[in-house]
Design a protein around this motif. Sequence first.
Motif, PDB file in Angstrom:
ATOM      1  N   GLN A 118       2.753  77.878 -32.909  1.00 26.88           N
ATOM      2  CA  GLN A 118       1.602  77.888 -32.011  1.00 26.88           C
ATOM      3  C   GLN A 118       0.710  79.112 -32.184  1.00 26.88           C
ATOM      4  O   GLN A 118      -0.318  79.230 -31.505  1.00 26.88           O
ATOM      5  CB  GLN A 118       2.069  77.767 -30.554  1.00 26.88           C
ATOM      6  CG  GLN A 118       2.796  76.461 -30.298  1.00 26.88           C
ATOM      7  CD  GLN A 118       3.056  76.167 -28.835  1.00 26.88           C
ATOM      8  OE1 GLN A 118       3.226  75.036 -28.451  1.00 26.88           O
ATOM      9  NE2 GLN A 118       3.094  77.193 -27.988  1.00 26.88           N
ATOM     10  N   ARG A 119       1.096  80.013 -33.080  1.00 25.40           N
ATOM     11  CA  ARG A 119       0.245  81.149 -33.423  1.00 25.40           C
ATOM     12  C   ARG A 119      -0.055  81.200 -34.926  1.00 25.40           C
ATOM     13  O   ARG A 119      -0.381  82.247 -35.469  1.00 25.40           O
ATOM     14  CB  ARG A 119       0.915  82.460 -32.981  1.00 25.40           C
ATOM     15  CG  ARG A 119       1.164  82.552 -31.491  1.00 25.40           C
ATOM     16  CD  ARG A 119       1.640  83.930 -31.099  1.00 25.40           C
ATOM     17  NE  ARG A 119       1.964  84.028 -29.687  1.00 25.40           N
ATOM     18  CZ  ARG A 119       2.106  85.169 -29.026  1.00 25.40           C
ATOM     19  NH1 ARG A 119       1.980  86.321 -29.679  1.00 25.40           N
ATOM     20  NH2 ARG A 119       2.393  85.197 -27.748  1.00 25.40           N
ATOM     21  N   ASP A 120       0.048  80.063 -35.557  1.00 22.05           N
ATOM     22  CA  ASP A 120      -0.187  79.974 -37.001  1.00 22.05           C
ATOM     23  C   ASP A 120      -1.686  80.081 -37.277  1.00 22.05           C
ATOM     24  O   ASP A 120      -2.466  79.202 -36.869  1.00 22.05           O
ATOM     25  CB  ASP A 120       0.361  78.645 -37.522  1.00 22.05           C
ATOM     26  CG  ASP A 120       0.339  78.569 -39.043  1.00 22.05           C
ATOM     27  OD1 ASP A 120      -0.331  79.409 -39.673  1.00 22.05           O
ATOM     28  OD2 ASP A 120       0.992  77.663 -39.598  1.00 22.05           O
ATOM     29  N   ALA A 121      -2.104  81.128 -37.973  1.00 22.72           N
ATOM     30  CA  ALA A 121      -3.518  81.369 -38.240  1.00 22.72           C
ATOM     31  C   ALA A 121      -4.136  80.273 -39.102  1.00 22.72           C
ATOM     32  O   ALA A 121      -5.335  79.985 -38.977  1.00 22.72           O
ATOM     33  CB  ALA A 121      -3.698  82.728 -38.919  1.00 22.72           C
ATOM     34  N   SER A 122      -3.347  79.644 -39.958  1.00 24.74           N
ATOM     35  CA  SER A 122      -3.883  78.580 -40.801  1.00 24.74           C
ATOM     36  C   SER A 122      -4.268  77.346 -39.996  1.00 24.74           C
ATOM     37  O   SER A 122      -5.061  76.513 -40.455  1.00 24.74           O
ATOM     38  CB  SER A 122      -2.859  78.199 -41.880  1.00 24.74           C
ATOM     39  OG  SER A 122      -1.698  77.624 -41.301  1.00 24.74           O
ATOM     40  N   VAL A 123      -3.712  77.213 -38.799  1.00 26.99           N
ATOM     41  CA  VAL A 123      -4.022  76.074 -37.929  1.00 26.99           C
ATOM     42  C   VAL A 123      -4.996  76.465 -36.822  1.00 26.99           C
ATOM     43  O   VAL A 123      -5.990  75.787 -36.573  1.00 26.99           O
ATOM     44  CB  VAL A 123      -2.726  75.499 -37.303  1.00 26.99           C
ATOM     45  CG1 VAL A 123      -3.056  74.391 -36.304  1.00 26.99           C
ATOM     46  CG2 VAL A 123      -1.804  74.977 -38.385  1.00 26.99           C
ATOM     47  N   TRP A 124      -4.726  77.594 -36.167  1.00 22.84           N
ATOM     48  CA  TRP A 124      -5.477  77.990 -34.985  1.00 22.84           C
ATOM     49  C   TRP A 124      -6.614  78.969 -35.281  1.00 22.84           C
ATOM     50  O   TRP A 124      -7.386  79.298 -34.385  1.00 22.84           O
ATOM     51  CB  TRP A 124      -4.529  78.614 -33.953  1.00 22.84           C
ATOM     52  CG  TRP A 124      -3.466  77.668 -33.500  1.00 22.84           C
ATOM     53  CD1 TRP A 124      -2.181  77.587 -33.954  1.00 22.84           C
ATOM     54  CD2 TRP A 124      -3.594  76.639 -32.515  1.00 22.84           C
ATOM     55  NE1 TRP A 124      -1.503  76.587 -33.316  1.00 22.84           N
ATOM     56  CE2 TRP A 124      -2.343  75.991 -32.428  1.00 22.84           C
ATOM     57  CE3 TRP A 124      -4.640  76.216 -31.701  1.00 22.84           C
ATOM     58  CZ2 TRP A 124      -2.120  74.923 -31.558  1.00 22.84           C
ATOM     59  CZ3 TRP A 124      -4.424  75.164 -30.833  1.00 22.84           C
ATOM     60  CH2 TRP A 124      -3.168  74.532 -30.765  1.00 22.84           C
ATOM     61  N   GLY A 125      -6.714  79.447 -36.495  1.00 23.83           N
ATOM     62  CA  GLY A 125      -7.787  80.373 -36.839  1.00 23.83           C
ATOM     63  C   GLY A 125      -7.327  81.817 -36.799  1.00 23.83           C
ATOM     64  O   GLY A 125      -6.197  82.125 -36.427  1.00 23.83           O
ATOM     65  N   ASN A 126      -8.234  82.706 -37.157  1.00 22.80           N
ATOM     66  CA  ASN A 126      -7.903  84.130 -37.229  1.00 22.80           C
ATOM     67  C   ASN A 126      -7.594  84.741 -35.864  1.00 22.80           C
ATOM     68  O   ASN A 126      -6.987  85.805 -35.781  1.00 22.80           O
ATOM     69  CB  ASN A 126      -9.047  84.903 -37.892  1.00 22.80           C
ATOM     70  CG  ASN A 126      -9.228  84.514 -39.353  1.00 22.80           C
ATOM     71  OD1 ASN A 126      -8.262  84.146 -40.021  1.00 22.80           O
ATOM     72  ND2 ASN A 126     -10.457  84.572 -39.840  1.00 22.80           N
ATOM     73  N   ASP A 127      -8.033  84.081 -34.793  1.00 26.79           N
ATOM     74  CA  ASP A 127      -7.767  84.592 -33.443  1.00 26.79           C
ATOM     75  C   ASP A 127      -6.560  83.896 -32.821  1.00 26.79           C
ATOM     76  O   ASP A 127      -6.441  83.808 -31.594  1.00 26.79           O
ATOM     77  CB  ASP A 127      -8.994  84.417 -32.550  1.00 26.79           C
ATOM     78  CG  ASP A 127      -9.325  82.946 -32.306  1.00 26.79           C
ATOM     79  OD1 ASP A 127      -8.856  82.091 -33.091  1.00 26.79           O
ATOM     80  OD2 ASP A 127     -10.046  82.657 -31.331  1.00 26.79           O
ATOM     81  N   ALA A 128      -5.651  83.394 -33.659  1.00 33.82           N
ATOM     82  CA  ALA A 128      -4.508  82.611 -33.168  1.00 33.82           C
ATOM     83  C   ALA A 128      -3.649  83.367 -32.177  1.00 33.82           C
ATOM     84  O   ALA A 128      -3.052  82.774 -31.274  1.00 33.82           O
ATOM     85  CB  ALA A 128      -3.655  82.145 -34.348  1.00 33.82           C
ATOM     86  N   CYS A 129      -3.571  84.700 -32.313  1.00 32.36           N
ATOM     87  CA  CYS A 129      -2.729  85.497 -31.419  1.00 32.36           C
ATOM     88  C   CYS A 129      -3.491  86.023 -30.218  1.00 32.36           C
ATOM     89  O   CYS A 129      -2.928  86.763 -29.399  1.00 32.36           O
ATOM     90  CB  CYS A 129      -2.115  86.663 -32.193  1.00 32.36           C
ATOM     91  SG  CYS A 129      -0.941  86.144 -33.469  1.00 32.36           S
ATOM     92  N   GLN A 130      -4.746  85.662 -30.093  1.00 31.35           N
ATOM     93  CA  GLN A 130      -5.569  86.146 -28.991  1.00 31.35           C
ATOM     94  C   GLN A 130      -5.723  85.073 -27.922  1.00 31.35           C
ATOM     95  O   GLN A 130      -5.683  83.866 -28.203  1.00 31.35           O
ATOM     96  CB  GLN A 130      -6.949  86.574 -29.509  1.00 31.35           C
ATOM     97  CG  GLN A 130      -6.907  87.710 -30.509  1.00 31.35           C
ATOM     98  CD  GLN A 130      -8.280  88.041 -31.066  1.00 31.35           C
ATOM     99  OE1 GLN A 130      -9.291  87.591 -30.546  1.00 31.35           O
ATOM    100  NE2 GLN A 130      -8.313  88.824 -32.132  1.00 31.35           N
TER     101      GLN A 130
END
Length: 444
Positions: A355-367
């Motif tokens: 659910q924090r994978d940048a390839s899926v959620w974008g560069n702001d995945a952890c934000q």
Amino acid sequence: GYLSKLHGSFGPIVRLWLGPSELLVSVKDASLIKEMLTKAEDKLPLTGRTYNLACGRLGLFISSFEKVKSTRESLNVFLNEKLNVVASESSFKIIEAVLHRTDSTKDMDSLDCRSFSQHMAFNIIGAALFGDVLFDWSDAAAYEELLMVVAKDGCFWASYAVPPFWKPGYRRYRTLCAKLKILTESIIRKSVNQNGALRHNNLSSCKISEGLVKDPVRCTSLLDGMISGRGFGGAVQGPLSSEEEICGNIVGLMLHGISTSANLLCNILMRLVLYPKLKDQLYADIVAVHTESSELVMDDVLKMQFVLATVCESARLLPAGPLLQRCSMQHDLTLKSSITMPAGAILVVPLHLVQRDASVWGNDACQFNPSRFLQKGIDLGGILAAHKGSNGIKLFTERDKSDSFLPFGSGNRACVGQKFAILGISMLVASLLHNYERCSLNQL
């Protein structure tokens, strides 16, 4: 953290031997996760032992999916039927009860977010199960505290292959479980007595057409539905439908519901502290739909897109647990990628990685960014209002994101209360902010 390093070195599938005959398979690839969760329908045996140890005999939370399938379907329908009644009528009562509880124990200016969330979760799950009788129950605080102690140590003692009767700590734990059962039986009796009167009054006012009573349990609690057979179907039929089993199911629902709901509520409240503008955005969304002169109802919440998005984004960043755990007790699993997982293997999905994978959620995945759930063409209220059909919640048109949003699991063993949780917590958050702003204006 260890799984993150392993996936970084070995790819989307990691096999890890935990012992001579215990294999753990961690899957990070979204397409494989969906297939695995669809085919792996059983819970880990340890999960069933934990609930049996803490709750006694129960028809829910057992490992085999086939044994609990009809029970889960009935519970899903019942929760969705009761969502409007329970959430709308109880949200302000829950807040009042929690504020009274915390105000009597500590300074409100230094209120512990985690404790406050636990109190709210206890009251919302308790209100759904027992009705309003919970708010006037003198042993409610002791019951909540005992539930948390039993939940904390259950998995540890259940991990023993042979119950360690020789250990004083185990004997103390069993004593606590016995006390929990006594308190549960007490609140069950109070709820049955009160809701029996409510049901009698409701039946007398219902219209009877062609010999059928329309919605005879509209004003009763979920517990009343369990006892009447509407709530848990096969779990309350036959010689095993004893008071002991009903009590066990109640304790199991309380333990599971409080832990998952409290984590999500705590995360949302922490976001309100970390992002001061979030409160203003949420309140603007609330007042745009709800007027002071009207009562806040579920139809209003379904129109509060930003409130719903905030709850979903909080669940994405901090799910109830770090791992989704499944297994196939009887058969090997062969995925379309020709990957075979042996029967009995522990199958996990590392939610924090998915659910924090940048390839899926974008560069702001952890934000924290609720706006990602407000994309064009996504109607959160419409999706969550669709109670019939699949229990899953499909919030994205993009397949990768839809398959990577798993705070409540996926497949046949997904949490049956996911819509109840999201909408109930959204109602609670909206009621809390509405109450907060109203008190602030009165002080001015």
